[in-house]
Design an enzyme around this catalytic site. Sequence first.
Site, short mmCIF file in Angstrom:
data_model
loop_
_atom_site.label_atom_id
_atom_site.label_comp_id
_atom_site.label_asym_id
_atom_site.label_seq_id
_atom_site.Cartn_x
_atom_site.Cartn_y
_atom_site.Cartn_z
NE ARG A 1 -2.07 -1.50 3.60
CZ ARG A 1 -2.57 -1.61 4.82
NH1 ARG A 1 -3.85 -1.32 5.04
NH2 ARG A 1 -1.81 -2.01 5.82
CE1 TYR B 1 7.21 2.67 -1.88
CE2 TYR B 1 8.28 0.69 -1.03
CZ TYR B 1 7.15 1.46 -1.22
OH TYR B 1 5.94 1.01 -0.75
CG ASP C 1 1.78 6.56 3.11
OD1 ASP C 1 0.98 5.71 3.54
OD2 ASP C 1 2.93 6.72 3.57
NE ARG D 1 6.44 10.68 2.88
CZ ARG D 1 5.20 10.99 3.28
NH1 ARG D 1 4.23 10.09 3.22
NH2 ARG D 1 4.95 12.20 3.76
#
Length: 257
Positions: A51, A111, A53, A198
């Site tokens: 999932r 990522y 954000d 992040r």
Amino acid sequence: MRYALGVEYDGGGFQGWQGLGPSGPPTVQAALERALSAVADQAITVSCAGRTDAGVHAQCQVVHFDSTATRDPRAWTLGTTGRLPPSVCVRWCVPVADDFHARFCARARRYRYLLLNRLVRPALYRHHMAWERRALDADAMHRAAQALLGENDFNAFRTVHCQAPHARRNLQDIVVRRDGETVEVEIQANAFLHHMVRNIVGSLLEVGAGAQDEGWIAQLLAGRDRTLAGPTAPPQGLVFLRPLYPPEWGLPTEVTL
């Protein structure tokens, strides 16, 4: 039949991946399920590899779904894309075994975080990169990041809202590189905690800007205290590149180990 899809999306107009009910804000999952259900002429639900954000993008999110509708992969791909908003498309569709699961069969996720490093904020790519006005030493960031490799407790880099039962993850690769005015962080792990990428980037920025020394990242990792780490980097610089699966599932090369 069970099918796997490769889904690309710009997360800027969505409140993340996960569906929030018929009266909730727009999510990628809700848009995809509506489009698939229209093609199948029956209700479809999907499960994803990871999932994302609100504001986070995906180059190749992998999902699976079941359907009794008779459609070939081309029809699923083109028919679904034609019913999706312009910011989402289905790149490919592959029939898979009944025991395939997009989340639980994945062995890694990768990522990329991209930011513009200059005095003036971006205009052209402002929805797809973050911005840091302080001069960054990307080499120092890369060296500091290597302390995160291996299986570790990443409590220092997860949000207080993270619902994972534990914070141990195996970080397999992390690279920080500069190309002109852009700095890129690419990171791969078996799985990620909520806001983990992040939060790592936010702490590496403090090292790159000279506010902290290179050993600080290792200290944060060992201390396991989120309140001591750097701020959470903005969402728009983050792209979920792909999950990775063992070859026996027969998925496209880009998502195969």
